[in-house]
Design a protein around this motif. Structure first.
Motif, PDB file in Angstrom:
ATOM      1  N   SER A   1      28.665 107.302  29.659  1.00  0.00           N
ATOM      2  CA  SER A   1      28.453 108.544  30.396  1.00  0.00           C
ATOM      3  C   SER A   1      28.345 108.232  31.874  1.00  0.00           C
ATOM      4  O   SER A   1      27.820 107.182  32.264  1.00  0.00           O
ATOM      5  CB  SER A   1      27.151 109.198  29.907  1.00  0.00           C
ATOM      6  OG  SER A   1      26.685 110.117  30.843  1.00  0.00           O
TER       7      SER A   1
ATOM      8  N   THR B   1      18.393 102.549  29.429  1.00  0.00           N
ATOM      9  CA  THR B   1      19.317 103.074  30.448  1.00  0.00           C
ATOM     10  C   THR B   1      19.556 101.981  31.497  1.00  0.00           C
ATOM     11  O   THR B   1      18.782 101.016  31.581  1.00  0.00           O
ATOM     12  CB  THR B   1      18.729 104.319  31.143  1.00  0.00           C
ATOM     13  OG1 THR B   1      17.521 103.943  31.816  1.00  0.00           O
ATOM     14  CG2 THR B   1      18.427 105.431  30.157  1.00  0.00           C
TER      15      THR B   1
ATOM     16  N   PRO C   1      23.877 108.524  32.737  1.00  0.00           N
ATOM     17  CA  PRO C   1      23.185 108.017  31.548  1.00  0.00           C
ATOM     18  C   PRO C   1      21.750 108.517  31.383  1.00  0.00           C
ATOM     19  O   PRO C   1      21.179 108.393  30.304  1.00  0.00           O
ATOM     20  CB  PRO C   1      23.199 106.495  31.744  1.00  0.00           C
ATOM     21  CG  PRO C   1      23.444 106.282  33.192  1.00  0.00           C
ATOM     22  CD  PRO C   1      24.210 107.464  33.689  1.00  0.00           C
TER      23      PRO C   1
END
Ligand SMILES: Cc1cc2nc3c(=O)[nH]c(=O)nc-3n(C[C@H](O)[C@H](O)[C@H](O)COP(=O)(O)OP(=O)(O)OC[C@H]3O[C@@H](n4cnc5c(N)ncnc54)[C@H](O)[C@@H]3O)c2cc1C
Length: 469
Positions: free
Chosen positions: A426, A444, A429
């Protein structure tokens, strides 16, 4: 209504809370345990007067963290203490390679055939270290790096597997020390971007060292908490969050938890189902009658000591724990000896000693004997110094902290694309399917370690959103 609620008082949760509070937002933190700290805590685990760090102990990432460096944590009691050497890697012949603050001393410890190769590897990055660390620890994937040229050069060296980078060295000394650096995050040496992991730890040592925190890692968490309270934030301990409804109304919710727990609590179904957890660790905290009797004199003066006879032995241990589902016979170990520099950690003349080795996820065996046999190879007589020991394998670690699933202290495998793209592929994140819910744990970027940067990065996203709404 609060501006933000943070779930979990680990270094990332506390940093996220502080970052928001210092920008004027109202913040409350909810922590499952009866004390703050998560993976940065200190406890009297063995005998009275012996202060152990059950989780993190050495802080190359903490002292180099742009987030921590921007906060007045010293005013709240955080003091970094440096051993004479950040790290030593002893060999069975009684000598050691070292990671010193000085590049020259480090290079010299590798022997004449590799000294030049090491200098050529690290020296180009050191003058640019602060921009580089900011770029790879804080870079939103949608923004331009501050120093794109240095970041690109770093990528060229670091993105290939560590085994490629280790080919620059001709002798075992440098290869072994470097393999050990990569093993800090339990990544197999042949994995993508593992060169970067080793390089970051080496550069961090030259830039600012690998200190311990005076009084133990708890003082990092206590400093963050005291600052947060001064800013008007509140902290509630003994408060395990099981559902979003357990929390007071807020404009944003930030989870310092595993993605799995967040999905369960917030009802995200299988949103994080693709997230993988890595192997576990077996941790031992020792109360010792004296310092560790290392044969190599360098190891006696080092904050951290890596244990692994050569790069092949380290590779075998990593493969056993991460791929073959068995405990290594000769575990690769990371050990820290905080009382070499911090007399507050143990009664006069006594010492605390911290060690862990890698084991498969969820492993229920006892690695004590294998770890102590390894220690005796490099510090004969070690066992005679042991006054008491406290052990914790994967089940105990997971019971103490819900983020350590299966004993994975990185809260998610640090392998493949998940090294950088975690907890999902992504551009953002820290976001989740719910616009008011965020995740800030070491699941993360930039990943595991006590540096608060995941909390800092997530908080940045949160305050932008709070200002918009
Ligand atoms: C044995 C060991 C050795 C380590 N060594 C080092 C080291 O030397 N140097 C280093 O930099 N890092 C080290 N680490 C890693 C480091 O501790 C972690 O990467 C770091 O603590 C991650 O911070 P975090 O804030 O993301 O999560 P954590 O520190 O794990 O904190 C998460 C917090 O959230 C709480 N929580 C979870 N679920 C809930 C819930 N549902 N409700 C309420 N609260 C909840 C937990 O109780 C915990 O307090 C080590 C870890 C371990 C275990």
């Amino acid at each position: 209504m609060l501006d933000a609620v943070v779930v979990g008082a680990g270094p990332n949760g506390l940093t996220a809370a502080v970052e928001l509070a210092r920008r004027g937002f109202s913040v409350a933190v909810f922590e499952a345990r009866d004390t703050v700290g998560g993976g940065a805590r200190t406890e009297e685990l063995t005998l009275p007067g012996f202060l152990h760090d059950p989780c993190s102990a050495a802080h190359p990432l903490g002292i180099n963290s742009p987030a921590f460096r921007a906060l007045p944590l010293e005013r709240y009691g955080l003091e970094w203490l440096h051993a004479e050497l950040p790290m030593a890697h002893p060999f069975t012949d009684g000598t050691a390679a070292v990671l010193s603050r000085s590049v020259a001393e480090t290079a010299a410890s590798f022997g004449p055939r590799d000294a030049g190769a090491y200098r050529r590897l690290v020296e180009p990055f050191l003058p640019k270290w602060d921009a580089l660390v900011r770029d790879f620890m804080a870079l939103p994937l949608t923004a331009l790096p501050r120093d794109p040229v240095t970041l690109a050069r770093f990528g060229l060296v670091g993105l290939p597997p560590a085994t490629w980078l280790m080919r620059r060295f001709r002798d075992e000394r440098a290869k072994t020390l470097f393999a050990g650096l990569v093993a800090h995050v339990m990544a197999p040496l042949s994995g993508f971007a593992t060169g970067a992991i080793g390089l970051v730890f080496a550069l961090a040592a030259h830039a600012r060292g690998w200190p311990v925190a005076r009084g133990g890692s708890q003082s990092i968490s206590d400093a963050l908490t005291a600052y947060l309270k001064d800013l008007g934030g509140t902290v509630h301990t003994d408060y395990e969050v099981k559902r979003l409804d357990d929390l007071p109304p807020a404009r944003a919710y930030i989870f310092d938890t595993s993605p799995t727990a967040l999905a369960r609590i917030a009802g995200f179904g299988d949103y994080y189902a693709g997230y993988r957890y890595g192997p576990g660790v077996f941790k031992i905290d020792y109360a010792l009658d004296g310092p560790v009797p290392w044969t190599a004199k360098e190891a006696r003066n080092a904050g951290t000591v890596q244990i692994g006879a050569d790069s092949a032995e380290i590779g075998t241990a990593l493969r056993a724990a991460s791929r073959e589902g068995r405990a290594p016979e000769k575990p690769f170990m990371i050990t820290v000896q905080p009382s070499v520099v911090d007399p507050t950690r143990a009664p006069a003349g006594k010492h605390v000693f911290w060690a862990y080795g890698h084991v498969p996820s969820g492993w229920t065996g006892d690695l004590t004997d294998a770890m102590e046999r390894q220690l005796e190879r490099f510090a004969p007589g070690f066992r005679d110094r042991v006054l008491a020991r406290a052990t914790a394998g994967p089940p105990e670690l997971a019971a103490r902290n819900a983020n350590y699933i299966g004993g994975d202290i990185a809260s998610g495998a640090v392998t493949g694309l998940q090294i950088m793209l975690r907890p999902k592929l992504s551009l953002f994140p820290y976001g989740t399917p719910h616009p008011a819910v965020f995740i800030c744990s070491s699941a993360t970027p930039p990943g595991p370690g006590v540096h608060g940067m995941s909390g800092h990065n997530a908080a940045k996203a949160v305050w932008r959103r709070l200002r918009q709404t």
